[in-house]
Design a protein around this motif. Sequence first.
Motif, short mmCIF file in Angstrom:
data_model
loop_
_atom_site.label_atom_id
_atom_site.label_comp_id
_atom_site.label_asym_id
_atom_site.label_seq_id
_atom_site.Cartn_x
_atom_site.Cartn_y
_atom_site.Cartn_z
N CYS A 106 42.67 40.71 59.12
CA CYS A 106 43.55 40.37 58.00
C CYS A 106 43.12 41.24 56.81
N HIS A 131 39.02 35.03 60.49
CA HIS A 131 39.61 33.68 60.48
C HIS A 131 40.85 33.55 61.35
N GLU A 132 41.40 34.67 61.81
CA GLU A 132 42.60 34.58 62.65
C GLU A 132 42.15 34.69 64.11
N GLU A 163 48.67 33.06 61.76
CA GLU A 163 48.44 32.82 60.34
C GLU A 163 49.42 33.58 59.44
#
Length: 365
Positions: free
Chosen positions: A62, A87-88, A180
């Motif tokens: 990201c 985080h993805e 996301e």
Amino acid sequence: MVLSHPTPRNTRIWKEITHMTKQTMLAVLKARSTPGVELQRIAIPDPKEGELLVKVKAASICGTDISIYDWTPWAEGHIKPPVVIGHEIVGEVIEINPSASSGQAVYAEDIKIGDFVSSETHIFCGSCYQCRIGNRHICENMELFGIGRNGGFAEYATIPIRTSWKNERSVPIEWMSTQEPLGNAVHVVTKAKVSGKRVVVFGLGPTGLCAVAAAKAYGAKEVIGINRGEYRRKLGKSMGCDATYDELPKALVNQCDVVLEMSGNASSFVQGLEAARIAGTMIAFGIPKSDVSLNAGKYLINKELTISSVFGRRIWETWYQVSDLLKSKKVNLGKIITHECKLKDFEKAVAIMKSGKCGKILLRP
Ligand SMILES: [Zn+2]
Ligand SMILES: [Zn+2]
């Protein structure tokens, strides 16, 4: 709530771990308060009470990860190294450590060993004012997965059960890790109410590209994409743009019903206000890196615009909407996943990201 408590540890994980040297895993670590990251072997984490341990199947990079890599002022304010970033992700559940307190806001009651889950980045507290009125995505005590706490650019990761999303197995694994940005886009588009409208999207990074596809899926009459780089304008066309431009054409000034500001450029923010028709709608999502200076009389008063903003995905309303779009194939996330790299080649992936000639880059542990 029925959760099988694997005590002692679930045999499946033990079998796997004992085959590994010293129970360690490869992880992308923000090790110091300077630019860059380090690839290190660190201990496989133990899931705390109320957490899952997953074997990461895929992850995607990201823009936030690049801010962390570059150690921007934002990153400096949000991260205390050492932290495993990313985080993805999508991972297979290999251990569940259920919550002892029944009062905790647990969503995923039916998560089982072997399920494929993704993590919501916004780890809400469940008890602040915003959480209590249904705005868990903007929790006042929010913790961020892969930013304020260890994330998923690693072979294994722990995720709070209450922020785990159980994926439908009919959705491709590659798409599961890329929900996301689509979730952000769906939140933006649904807030804007695009049906039958002419929509202009500023910024065709992954979230902007998802906004193009989501706007089409939710019935926009016409979607126009604005982006400097040609590579992403081409991706914009493949995601459903009726037309793309490198900057706002004069013919579109005051002519767009809905403006979606996804770029985070201060100048695009003002161009967006130019593009909006009188009494139009603008939703701001991209975070400008510098202050935005604008003529408030001209844009905020005379045009009587509806201006709103979006921060993340509504939990779990947006995730259900994303799931419907993916299951029905109304949005094809495969088109924006342009590159794949091994986790160990993270530096190579960063270089591709920085070239701007990519959509989403998928990491495979
Ligand atoms: Zn992200
Ligand atoms: Zn809260």
